[in-house]
Motif scaffolding. Structure first.
Motif, short mmCIF file in Angstrom:
data_model
loop_
_atom_site.label_atom_id
_atom_site.label_comp_id
_atom_site.label_asym_id
_atom_site.label_seq_id
_atom_site.Cartn_x
_atom_site.Cartn_y
_atom_site.Cartn_z
N PHE A 1 0.76 -1.13 -0.07
CA PHE A 1 0.10 0.04 -0.05
C PHE A 1 0.82 1.23 -0.04
O PHE A 1 1.98 1.45 0.20
CB PHE A 1 -1.09 -0.05 1.18
N ILE A 2 0.30 2.42 -0.33
CA ILE A 2 0.87 3.53 -0.61
C ILE A 2 0.13 4.61 0.43
O ILE A 2 -0.95 4.77 0.23
CB ILE A 2 1.27 3.95 -2.11
N ILE A 3 1.28 5.49 1.17
CA ILE A 3 0.63 6.57 1.87
C ILE A 3 1.17 7.94 1.41
O ILE A 3 2.51 7.72 1.31
CB ILE A 3 0.99 6.20 3.33
N THR A 4 0.33 8.84 1.21
CA THR A 4 0.94 10.16 0.80
C THR A 4 0.49 11.08 1.70
O THR A 4 -0.59 10.95 2.48
CB THR A 4 0.44 10.51 -0.68
N TRP A 5 0.98 12.46 1.91
CA TRP A 5 0.83 13.51 2.64
C TRP A 5 1.66 14.81 2.17
O TRP A 5 2.07 14.51 1.23
CB TRP A 5 1.34 13.14 4.44
N HIS A 6 1.18 15.84 2.91
CA HIS A 6 1.98 17.04 2.39
C HIS A 6 2.83 17.44 3.79
O HIS A 6 2.38 17.38 5.06
CB HIS A 6 1.14 18.27 2.11
N SER A 7 4.22 17.88 3.74
CA SER A 7 5.18 17.86 4.40
C SER A 7 5.72 19.50 4.51
O SER A 7 5.81 20.21 3.53
CB SER A 7 6.41 16.94 4.25
N GLU A 8 6.03 20.17 5.59
CA GLU A 8 6.11 21.54 5.69
C GLU A 8 7.72 21.90 5.54
O GLU A 8 8.50 21.09 6.11
CB GLU A 8 5.74 21.96 6.97
N ASN A 9 8.03 22.56 4.44
CA ASN A 9 9.24 22.94 4.06
C ASN A 9 10.41 21.96 3.85
O ASN A 9 11.48 22.16 3.63
CB ASN A 9 9.92 23.88 5.30
N GLN A 10 9.83 20.62 3.46
CA GLN A 10 10.82 19.44 3.40
C GLN A 10 11.48 19.71 1.67
O GLN A 10 12.45 19.18 1.74
CB GLN A 10 10.13 18.46 3.39
N ASP A 11 10.60 20.32 1.12
CA ASP A 11 11.14 20.33 -0.36
C ASP A 11 11.58 21.73 -0.76
O ASP A 11 12.09 22.28 -1.80
CB ASP A 11 9.86 20.09 -1.41
N GLY A 12 11.97 22.45 0.44
CA GLY A 12 12.65 23.79 0.34
C GLY A 12 11.79 25.12 -0.01
O GLY A 12 12.26 26.00 0.14
N SER A 13 10.39 24.82 -0.13
CA SER A 13 9.43 26.05 -0.34
C SER A 13 8.11 25.64 -0.11
O SER A 13 7.45 24.98 -0.73
CB SER A 13 9.57 26.29 -1.97
N GLY A 14 7.48 26.17 1.14
CA GLY A 14 6.53 25.87 1.72
C GLY A 14 6.16 24.37 2.10
O GLY A 14 7.05 23.53 2.30
N TRP A 15 4.92 23.99 1.47
CA TRP A 15 4.48 22.68 1.37
C TRP A 15 5.00 21.82 0.37
O TRP A 15 4.52 22.27 -0.73
CB TRP A 15 2.91 22.57 1.96
N GLY A 16 5.08 20.58 0.35
CA GLY A 16 5.21 19.58 -0.79
C GLY A 16 4.83 18.46 -0.26
O GLY A 16 4.27 18.12 0.78
N VAL A 17 4.46 17.68 -1.27
CA VAL A 17 3.87 16.21 -1.39
C VAL A 17 4.90 15.09 -1.30
O VAL A 17 5.59 14.96 -2.28
CB VAL A 17 2.72 16.14 -2.32
N TYR A 18 4.80 14.10 -0.38
CA TYR A 18 5.67 13.03 -0.07
C TYR A 18 4.71 11.69 -0.01
O TYR A 18 3.73 11.67 0.18
CB TYR A 18 6.55 13.33 1.01
N GLY A 19 5.47 10.63 -0.22
CA GLY A 19 4.91 9.48 -0.17
C GLY A 19 5.92 8.36 0.32
O GLY A 19 7.07 8.54 0.19
N GLN A 20 5.32 7.25 0.86
CA GLN A 20 5.84 6.04 1.36
C GLN A 20 5.19 4.83 0.99
O GLN A 20 3.98 4.72 1.19
CB GLN A 20 6.14 6.28 2.72
#
Length: 606
Positions: free
Chosen positions: A241-260
């Motif tokens: 299964f795949i879980i996604t979320w948005h993460s604060e400042n992880q991509d260097g500019s505000g919110w970004g979307v990540y997955g695992q």
């Protein structure tokens, strides 16, 4: 003279057959052309509404909002939402629906604990003909909000008792998302305050089909600085299964979307990965679903990427988490903001994305959708989902149904007479097929054929009749296969044309019989010279007419009757032309006489 009248009668029958075929062709062409136009219009949008939008909530006082919808195994679907002041504060309610959008039973209370408030339901269908609803409940676990669930039978009755899902209870555990797994279990994810040591993080718990926990709750995000919020989960085809979320400042500019990606036992498969390629400003509110080709699609809204406010974007991934192609824009209309996407997989390698769009329907937020091929190419154009446009229609949730159908639910401001209510609309995805293509091709052929027909009825020779009949048959077959009920209107058109021809045939035969009776009475007094004169007249007229027909390229055997097979009042095409007739086929319903035929007065003159 008997031979002459037999020829006349045979001529009447042959003429009737030709006119019947022509009328059938004419009716079929018109119906097929209308049907083809309808199919092409549907195909242009990629989806068509099935019935009207319908109200989901029965209780209307206060707000009914934040809907979540899931398909059930029996072809039904179920919708849940939170309702204010229906019981004790905000509570979770549900309603079963039949496949056609009619309600099955009454709306029902989901949560058992009612002392405080319950919010944000998430629902999933299970493989054992049941479904599960999850939600956040205030202070039920002793410390702020916690995550709870309840199993239901397909008839809406509860299966067992409600159960607590989160193990860690300090501060808030909120915003649940649930998905069924291939082994009969299900997975619930949520955001938990302070559990990962730094504000909100994402956690999950696998549960057995009976609602008991399978293993321990597990930590989803690896990066813990700032906040990781609003998880979305989907089962994959390889028992992962795949879980996604948005993460604060992880991509260097505000919110970004990540997955695992996770294995079926809750252990991580590989590393967490960045979903969005464009990292400027904010990318948030992900929604994920598995596709039919063993890939998955993640959608989100992105700030200023489409040039105006927020827009909807997507990225397809291989089952191992590597990107398949580039990220792509989903919304076509870009003015103001389009946000909060919801995505679901359809049959035949397609998926559909829905979102809320500000100002596009002319009055604040409305709900829109777009169908895609499995490779991320758009299938048709984006389409409006809500019919009622006053106030706000927002927070869509979508579920796939049987037979390439899907249902979208949303909350609508003021439509039920009292603040927000929950509404839904069923759609059918238009899947282009080879028959649809042949219908389009047949449309061109039909147009050409009808133009040829309009020049003269006599152009409907045996060769062209076979061609147009084949073309019409192909069109009608594809149209009927695509639409079903519209075949009745086509049949009515054919019967109407046939009815008119029957009246013509009856009139012609009656006239023949009268003439035969008259000639039968007079025949005993006739001499051979009279008979010879009639025969000569027939041969002369036949020769004259065949000569005229030959100049027009006509080669049919009978172009003239020595007697009358046409009731008075019918006109020839030349007479129609002189009268200014402009009908599509070159003749009006009272004109069924090919060139070369004569009226009774003309016969008498001969």
């Amino acid at each position: 003279s008997n031979e002459i009248f037999n020829k006349a009668e045979k001529e009447a029958i042959e003429l009737t057959k030709k006119e019947e075929a022509l009328a059938t062709q004419k009716g079929g062409q018109r119906e097929a052309a209308n049907e083809i136009a309808h199919l092409l219009k549907r195909q242009a949008t990629g989806a068509t509404k099935i019935g009207s939008e319908f109200q989901i909530n029965t209780y209307t006082t206060g707000n009914q909002e934040n809907p979540s919808v899931a398909r059930l195994s029996a072809g039904q679907f179920v919708v849940t939402w939170q309702s204010s002041n229906q019981g004790n504060g905000d509570e979770i309610y549900g309603q079963l629906f039949n496949a056609d959008g009619t309600k099955s039973g009454s709306e029902f209370l989901v949560n058992t604990y009612t002392n405080t408030e319950q919010h944000y339901p998430s629902i999933a269908s299970l493989s054992n003909d049941k479904f599960v609803v999850t939600w956040q409940s205030w202070n039920q676990d002793g410390s702020y909000s916690g995550i709870y669930g309840q199993l239901f039978n397909t008839d809406g009755t509860k299966n067992g008792s409600e159960f607590q899902i989160n193990t860690y209870t300090t501060f808030d555990q909120i915003s649940p998302s649930v998905a069924s797994l291939s082994d009969g279990k299900f997975i619930v994810t949520w955001q938990s305050d302070g559990q990962d040591g730094n504000n909100y993080g994402v956690y999950g718990q696998i549960l057995n089909a009976d609602g008991t926990k399978s293993g321990l709750e597990f930590w989803v995000n690896s990066y813990t600085i700032g906040r990781q919020l609003r998880p979305s989960v989907a089962s994959l085809s390889n028992n992962k299964f795949i879980i996604t979320w948005h993460s604060e400042n992880q991509d260097g500019s505000g919110w970004g979307v990540y997955g695992q990606i996770f294995n079926g036992d809750g252990t991580k498969s590989g590393l967490e990965f960045l979903v969005n390629a464009n990292t400027r400003d904010n990318q948030a509110e992900p929604s994920v679903v598995s596709l039919s080709n063993n890939k998955f699609i993640i959608t989100w809204h992105s700030e200023n990427q489409d040039g105006s406010g927020y827009g909807i974007f997507g990225q397809i991934f291989n089952v191992d988490g590597t990107k398949s192609g580039s990220e792509f824009q989903i919304n076509t209309y870009t003015a103001s903001s389009q946000n909060v996407p919801s995505v679901v997989s359809l049959n035949d390698n397609k998926f559909v994305v829905t979102w809320q769009s500000d100002g596009q329907d002319g009055n604040n937020y409305g709900v829109y959708g777009q169908i895609f091929n499995v490779d991320g190419a758009k299938s048709g154009s984006e389409f409006q989902i809500n019919t009622y446009t006053t106030g706000r229609q927002q927070n869509p949730s979508i579920a796939s149904l049987n037979d390439n159908k899907f249902v979208v639910t949303w909350q609508s401001d003021g439509q039920d007479g009292n603040n927000y209510g929950v509404y839904g609309q069923i759609f059918e995805a238009i899947i282009p097929t080879s028959s649809t293509t042949s219908s389009s091709t047949s449309s061109t052929t039909l147009s050409s054929t009808s133009s040829t027909t309009s020049s003269s009825i006599s152009s409907s020779s045996s060769s062209s009749t076979r061609t147009s009949s084949s073309t019409s048959s192909s069109s009608l077959t594809s149209a009927n296969a695509a639409t079903g009920p519209r075949s009745s209107s086509l049949l009515w058109g054919i019967l109407s044309g046939g009815g008119a021809l029957c009246l013509y045939l009856v009139g012609g035969i009656i006239y023949i019989l009268r003439r035969r009776k008259k000639y039968s009475h007079d025949e005993t007094g006739r001499n051979k010279s009279d008979s010879s004169q009639v025969s000569d007249t027939f041969e002369l007229g036949k020769q004259e007419n065949m000569s005229s027909s030959a100049s027009r390229g006509d080669t049919s055997e009978y172009r003239f009757t020595p007697d009358v097979v046409v009731p008075l009042g019918y006109r020839t095409p030349d007479e129609v032309k002189q009268g200014g007739d402009t009908s599509e086929y070159g003749f009006t319903p009272d004109v069924v006489v090919p060139l070369g035929y004569r009226t009774p007065d003309e016969v008498k003159q001969v």
